[in-house]
Scaffold this active site. Structure first.
Site, PDB file in Angstrom:
ATOM      1  N   LYS A  14     -37.362  21.702  24.550  1.00  0.00           N
ATOM      2  CA  LYS A  14     -36.163  21.012  25.070  1.00  0.00           C
ATOM      3  C   LYS A  14     -36.235  20.883  26.599  1.00  0.00           C
ATOM      4  CE  LYS A  14     -33.324  24.117  23.402  1.00  0.00           C
ATOM      5  NZ  LYS A  14     -34.303  25.032  22.753  1.00  0.00           N
ATOM      6  N   ARG A  89     -24.145  24.977  21.197  1.00  0.00           N
ATOM      7  CA  ARG A  89     -25.002  25.854  20.407  1.00  0.00           C
ATOM      8  C   ARG A  89     -24.270  26.452  19.220  1.00  0.00           C
ATOM      9  NH1 ARG A  89     -29.247  27.335  24.312  1.00  0.00           N
ATOM     10  NH2 ARG A  89     -30.717  28.719  23.313  1.00  0.00           N
ATOM     11  N   ARG A 129     -45.560  30.880  27.211  1.00  0.00           N
ATOM     12  CA  ARG A 129     -44.817  30.197  28.286  1.00  0.00           C
ATOM     13  C   ARG A 129     -44.859  31.016  29.577  1.00  0.00           C
ATOM     14  NH1 ARG A 129     -38.970  28.325  27.170  1.00  0.00           N
ATOM     15  NH2 ARG A 129     -38.760  30.453  26.407  1.00  0.00           N
ATOM     16  N   ARG A 162     -40.755  34.883  30.956  1.00  0.00           N
ATOM     17  CA  ARG A 162     -39.302  35.084  30.978  1.00  0.00           C
ATOM     18  C   ARG A 162     -38.968  36.437  30.353  1.00  0.00           C
ATOM     19  NH1 ARG A 162     -36.276  29.773  28.682  1.00  0.00           N
ATOM     20  NH2 ARG A 162     -35.288  31.265  27.287  1.00  0.00           N
ATOM     21  N   ARG A 173     -33.572  35.164  18.469  1.00  0.00           N
ATOM     22  CA  ARG A 173     -33.057  33.852  18.916  1.00  0.00           C
ATOM     23  C   ARG A 173     -33.216  32.819  17.807  1.00  0.00           C
ATOM     24  NH1 ARG A 173     -36.633  33.915  24.048  1.00  0.00           N
ATOM     25  NH2 ARG A 173     -36.349  31.659  24.136  1.00  0.00           N
TER      26      ARG A 173
END
Ligand code: AP5
Ligand code: MG
Length: 220
Positions: A14, A89, A129, A162, A173
């Protein structure tokens, strides 16, 4: 003026695609995750409250998140359109957004695009990531590595993971996404503004599909 929502489980791309759309069409990108992370970095009260929820992989409470997004949307930078990445969300957030848009002079959402990626691919993507600790630019160890290992191409800052990107938090998540976020798709499907695209292994291929999905609404 076009208003877009990007949906998709964590790590589906996203943020990567929102940055593209913002460049292609000149509309502002609002990422609730990025707003929380910049508050955490600045040590604000909002950041301190949000950090515990984010590190556990849970949603930050609606009473904090909804007010934060409404105040962001009312900034002049988003008058000519916006891309929402990470909001809404859950159903209460989707309802609050509808209410806000109505009050803001009958604005509406023109397109909702969801990016689909299988769960096991998501886990690998998020584990790879890396983000620049200085400017926030996003990389991936395999799919989009910086030219010099560990250093940001844009500003030379240190490239790091992160805090919420551990495997256990990613799986939490994902379960929050399926329980709370996926059900809002039906709302946008009924309005005829929902499209799903595939988050291909090559970022440019996903961008091409995103471009195709949005082309018609930007030509209206
Ligand atoms: P948020 O920051 O929104 O995280 P997320 O939804 O879990 O999504 P991610 O940012 O992890 O992934 P992404 O889809 O942006 O993928 P990316 O482009 O980085 O939220 C974090 C937390 O904040 C939440 O858990 C919650 O606690 C809180 N929060 C946020 N919004 C909230 C709300 N509305 N209400 C309550 N709480 C809220 O890509 C991932 C990686 O893959 C990158 O390395 C990228 O380079 C790579 N990549 C991207 N596309 C491709 C591709 N096509 N092929 C290969 N690699 C790719
Ligand atoms: Mg993101």
């Amino acid at each position: 003026m076009k208003n877009i929502i990007l949906l998709g489980a964590p790590g589906t791309g996203k943020g990567t695609q929102a940055a593209n759309i913002s460049k292609w069409y000149g509309i502002g990108h609002i990422s609730t995750g990025d707003i929380f992370r910049s508050n955490i970095k600045a040590g604000t009260e909002l950041g301190l409250t949000a950090k515990a929820y984010i590190d556990a992989g849970h949603l930050v409470p609606d009473e904090i998140t909804i007010g934060m997004v409404k105040s962001k949307l009312s900034e002049p930078a988003y008058k000519e359109g916006f891309i929402l990445d990470g909001f809404p969300r859950n159903i209460p957030q989707a309802e609050a957004l509808d209410g806000y848009l109505l009050e803001a002079g009958g604005k509406r959402i023109h397109a909702v695009v969801s990016i689909f990626v299988p769960d096991e691919t998501i886990v690998l993507r998020i584990l790879g990531r890396r983000l620049c600790s200085n400017c926030g630019a996003s990389y991936h160890t395999v799919y989009n590595p910086p030219a010099k290992e560990g250093l940001c191409d844009a500003c030379g800052g240190k490239v790091v993971s992160r805090d919420d990107d551990s495997e256990a938090t990613i799986r939490e998540r994902l379960s929050v996404y399926y329980a709370q976020t996926e059900p809002i798709i039906e709302r946008y499907r009924k309005l005829g503004i929902f499209t799903q695209i595939t988050g291909h292994e090559i970022i440019d291929e996903t961008s091409d599909e995103m471009h195709e999905a949005l082309k018609k609404i930007f030509c209206e």
